[in-house]
Design a protein around this motif. Structure first.
Motif, PDB file in Angstrom:
ATOM      1  N   ALA A  15      17.580 -19.264 -10.845  1.00 28.72           N
ATOM      2  CA  ALA A  15      16.422 -19.764 -11.739  1.00 28.72           C
ATOM      3  C   ALA A  15      15.237 -19.167 -11.196  1.00 28.72           C
ATOM      4  CB  ALA A  15      16.648 -21.375 -11.948  1.00 28.72           C
ATOM      5  N   ILE A  16      15.035 -19.204  -9.793  1.00 26.00           N
ATOM      6  CA  ILE A  16      13.761 -18.832  -9.353  1.00 26.00           C
ATOM      7  C   ILE A  16      13.533 -17.313  -9.727  1.00 26.00           C
ATOM      8  CG2 ILE A  16      12.586 -18.127  -7.100  1.00 26.00           C
ATOM      9  CD1 ILE A  16      13.652 -20.828  -5.927  1.00 26.00           C
ATOM     10  N   LEU A  17      14.773 -16.439  -9.692  1.00 29.27           N
ATOM     11  CA  LEU A  17      14.438 -15.071 -10.131  1.00 29.27           C
ATOM     12  C   LEU A  17      14.441 -14.811 -11.474  1.00 29.27           C
ATOM     13  CD1 LEU A  17      17.008 -13.563  -7.495  1.00 29.27           C
ATOM     14  CD2 LEU A  17      14.619 -13.462  -7.224  1.00 29.27           C
ATOM     15  N   ALA A  18      14.919 -15.774 -12.222  1.00 25.32           N
ATOM     16  CA  ALA A  18      14.798 -15.420 -13.719  1.00 25.32           C
ATOM     17  C   ALA A  18      13.680 -15.865 -14.305  1.00 25.32           C
ATOM     18  CB  ALA A  18      16.205 -15.965 -14.193  1.00 25.32           C
ATOM     19  N   VAL A  19      13.325 -17.084 -14.042  1.00 31.23           N
ATOM     20  CA  VAL A  19      11.968 -17.492 -14.955  1.00 31.23           C
ATOM     21  C   VAL A  19      10.763 -16.499 -14.931  1.00 31.23           C
ATOM     22  CG1 VAL A  19      10.372 -19.387 -14.898  1.00 31.23           C
ATOM     23  CG2 VAL A  19      12.777 -19.945 -14.432  1.00 31.23           C
ATOM     24  N   PRO A  20      10.438 -15.922 -13.735  1.00 31.55           N
ATOM     25  CA  PRO A  20       9.268 -15.074 -13.926  1.00 31.55           C
ATOM     26  C   PRO A  20       9.707 -13.841 -14.817  1.00 31.55           C
ATOM     27  CG  PRO A  20      10.156 -14.843 -11.644  1.00 31.55           C
ATOM     28  CD  PRO A  20      10.886 -16.016 -12.438  1.00 31.55           C
ATOM     29  N   GLU A  21      10.979 -13.153 -14.791  1.00 30.06           N
ATOM     30  CA  GLU A  21      11.133 -12.203 -15.518  1.00 30.06           C
ATOM     31  C   GLU A  21      11.238 -12.726 -17.084  1.00 30.06           C
ATOM     32  OE1 GLU A  21      11.656  -9.019 -14.423  1.00 30.06           O
ATOM     33  OE2 GLU A  21      11.155 -10.208 -12.541  1.00 30.06           O
ATOM     34  N   VAL A  22      11.709 -13.841 -17.255  1.00 30.85           N
ATOM     35  CA  VAL A  22      11.892 -14.522 -18.711  1.00 30.85           C
ATOM     36  C   VAL A  22      10.360 -14.520 -18.911  1.00 30.85           C
ATOM     37  CG1 VAL A  22      12.184 -16.540 -19.997  1.00 30.85           C
ATOM     38  CG2 VAL A  22      14.038 -15.651 -18.507  1.00 30.85           C
ATOM     39  N   ARG A  23       9.369 -15.048 -18.093  1.00 28.39           N
ATOM     40  CA  ARG A  23       7.984 -15.251 -18.404  1.00 28.39           C
ATOM     41  C   ARG A  23       7.400 -13.628 -18.890  1.00 28.39           C
ATOM     42  NH1 ARG A  23       3.070 -14.811 -16.064  1.00 28.39           N
ATOM     43  NH2 ARG A  23       1.456 -16.707 -16.785  1.00 28.39           N
ATOM     44  N   LYS A  24       7.560 -12.791 -18.061  1.00 26.78           N
ATOM     45  CA  LYS A  24       7.296 -11.470 -18.436  1.00 26.78           C
ATOM     46  C   LYS A  24       7.423 -10.939 -19.953  1.00 26.78           C
ATOM     47  CE  LYS A  24       7.116  -9.783 -13.839  1.00 26.78           C
ATOM     48  NZ  LYS A  24       7.873  -8.579 -12.863  1.00 26.78           N
ATOM     49  N   VAL A  25       8.886 -11.284 -20.434  1.00 31.08           N
ATOM     50  CA  VAL A  25       9.341 -10.881 -21.736  1.00 31.08           C
ATOM     51  C   VAL A  25       8.612 -11.684 -22.799  1.00 31.08           C
ATOM     52  CG1 VAL A  25      11.489 -10.786 -23.187  1.00 31.08           C
ATOM     53  CG2 VAL A  25      11.543  -9.806 -20.714  1.00 31.08           C
ATOM     54  N   VAL A  26       8.606 -12.815 -22.653  1.00 34.54           N
ATOM     55  CA  VAL A  26       7.862 -14.000 -23.414  1.00 34.54           C
ATOM     56  C   VAL A  26       6.345 -13.562 -23.697  1.00 34.54           C
ATOM     57  CG1 VAL A  26       6.932 -16.147 -23.991  1.00 34.54           C
ATOM     58  CG2 VAL A  26       9.393 -15.909 -22.933  1.00 34.54           C
ATOM     59  N   ILE A  27       5.701 -13.025 -22.455  1.00 37.05           N
ATOM     60  CA  ILE A  27       4.251 -12.890 -22.772  1.00 37.05           C
ATOM     61  C   ILE A  27       4.209 -11.503 -23.655  1.00 37.05           C
ATOM     62  CG2 ILE A  27       2.317 -12.226 -21.630  1.00 37.05           C
ATOM     63  CD1 ILE A  27       3.148 -14.057 -19.456  1.00 37.05           C
ATOM     64  N   LYS A  28       5.180 -10.487 -23.288  1.00 37.46           N
ATOM     65  CA  LYS A  28       5.175  -9.195 -23.888  1.00 37.46           C
ATOM     66  C   LYS A  28       5.254  -9.278 -25.517  1.00 37.46           C
ATOM     67  CE  LYS A  28       7.278  -4.481 -23.859  1.00 37.46           C
ATOM     68  NZ  LYS A  28       8.227  -4.024 -23.087  1.00 37.46           N
ATOM     69  N   ASN A  29       6.054 -10.301 -25.722  1.00 34.67           N
ATOM     70  CA  ASN A  29       6.341 -10.403 -27.299  1.00 34.67           C
ATOM     71  C   ASN A  29       5.603 -11.783 -27.899  1.00 34.67           C
ATOM     72  OD1 ASN A  29       8.892  -8.920 -27.980  1.00 34.67           O
ATOM     73  ND2 ASN A  29       9.247  -9.601 -25.842  1.00 34.67           N
ATOM     74  N   ASN A  30       4.538 -12.062 -27.163  1.00 34.06           N
ATOM     75  CA  ASN A  30       3.653 -13.222 -27.433  1.00 34.06           C
ATOM     76  C   ASN A  30       4.275 -14.512 -28.207  1.00 34.06           C
ATOM     77  OD1 ASN A  30       1.207 -11.479 -27.343  1.00 34.06           O
ATOM     78  ND2 ASN A  30       1.840 -10.275 -29.018  1.00 34.06           N
TER      79      ASN A  30
END
Length: 378
Positions: A15-30
């Motif tokens: 979870a600690i590793l996945a959440v920031p990666e999810v955040r990057k993808v979400v921001i990229k896709n607005n």
């Protein structure tokens, strides 16, 4: 114990590793949780952090639960997948409420009818009253769907939904471990670790929200887990050292905050002539935040109050039955609006005193400035 510890560690790390990666993808896709309406945040915050929780739980469960045990729980996993992808779709593009309700009913039906997770009687509340199968199915499906949506409604401030979910799954995980049900204990602890990993980014000033992606599947998982907890405890021998004498009230107390807050807010809306599902900012956690508490303090108060109430309920269970304890709980609910009104009144008085104090200081400053100006001119 080693397997449980590894399940906690692996879900936490994922979870600690996945959440920031999810955040990057979400921001990229607005894909942001836009401020406005009943939402109290003012910045564009990425949503869908529930993906990190789901991945942490899923990977840890796969690693530390045997294939046979997972197969026995296959309908629970199928139902969770359905709810998860429904929440994911809703975060990306809002779904019609009727479609969301339909998916929840189908998922709950799978768990209840095929997975045999059902409320068959009134248990220790009114011993001896058994439900016909049709009523058992209908009641359990209703309970799971209602609790799922109740949990979704408390996801209104940072750390609250994740903190409540972490406390419930930790408590149930410890209990299932103590009675020797390692499969369910592993699932609970895996979910606990995933929630803690997500809270690292959501406690205090949040960098990501869990969204419906997280809150709906967490609510569904917890609701189903409470049904399994009641049935498992009821089936234990009376002499079992970890048998709980009042499982109904313990289950309600564990889910106490979502239950109380939803019941309160629906009552307020109905009495105001509005739909119980209409959005507003009258949830208990909203009141606390508006009256000076931070998100983290409010979330900590809710989790701490739940823990205290749980210990009191477990203690009372040795001398009082479920019916009496539930009666005490219902009477206690009456004091919640009173406590909130007192809190709001004190906050308004404190704010009024500050305004008066600032006005007094300002008047003194302006008066002194005027005198000095007159002296200078003379």
């Amino acid at each position: 114990m080693l397997r449980i510890s590894l399940a906690l560690l692996s879900s936490l790390v994922v979870a600690i590793l996945a959440v920031p990666e999810v955040r990057k993808v979400v921001i990229k896709n607005n894909v942001f949780d836009v401020p406005g309406g009943r939402k109290i945040h003012t910045d564009l915050i990425p949503s869908m952090g529930g993906i990190g929780i789901f991945l942490g739980f899923l990977i840890s469960s796969y690693l530390w639960t045997s294939g046979e045990q997972v197969f026995d729980l296959k309908y629970l996993f199928v139902g969770m997948f359905m709810i998860f992808f429904m929440g994911l779709r809703d975060d990306m593009m809002p779904l019609n409420p009727k479609n969301k309700l339909f998916v929840q009913i189908v998922a709950a039906t799978l768990v209840v009818v095929m997975g045999n997770a059902q409320l068959t009687s009134l248990y220790t509340l009114f011993p001896g009253i058994e439900f016909p199968q049709a009523i058992s199915y209908a009641l359990t499906i209703f309970v799971i769907v209602a609790l799922t949506n109740s949990f979704n409604l408390i996801d209104g401030i940072n750390g609250l939904a994740g903190g409540v979910a972490a406390f419930i799954t930790m408590t149930l995980g410890i209990w299932f471990y103590l009675i020797g049900n390692l499969a369910i204990a592993t699932l609970m602890i895996s979910m606990f670790g995933a929630c803690i990993g997500f809270l690292y980014y959501n406690w205090g000033k949040a960098s990501i929200f869990m969204g419906d992606t997280g809150s709906l599947f967490l609510g569904f998982f917890i609701a189903t887990s409470l049904v399994m907890f009641i049935n498992t405890d009821y089936a234990l021998a009376a002499s079992h050292p970890f048998k709980i004498d009042n499982p109904i009230s313990v289950a309600i107390l564990l889910f106490g905050y979502p239950f109380i807050d939803t019941l309160r807010i629906f009552t307020i809306r109905i009495m105001s002539g509005r739909s119980p599902f209409s959005p507003d900012k009258k949830h208990i956690h909203h009141v606390f935040v508006r009256t000076g508490f931070t998100h983290s303090k409010t979330s900590a108060i809710v989790v701490t109050a739940t823990a205290i109430a749980l210990f009191l309920t477990l203690g009372l269970g040795t001398v009082l039955n479920d019916g009496i304890i539930l009666g005490i709980m219902i009477v206690s609910f009456y004091f919640i609006p009173i406590a909130l009104k007192i809190r709001v009144k004190r906050f308004k008085m404190k704010r009024a005193f500050k305004v008066i104090e600032m006005a007094t200081v300002s008047n003194r400053f302006n008066g002194k400035f005027t005198v000095e100006k007159i002296r200078a001119n003379s």
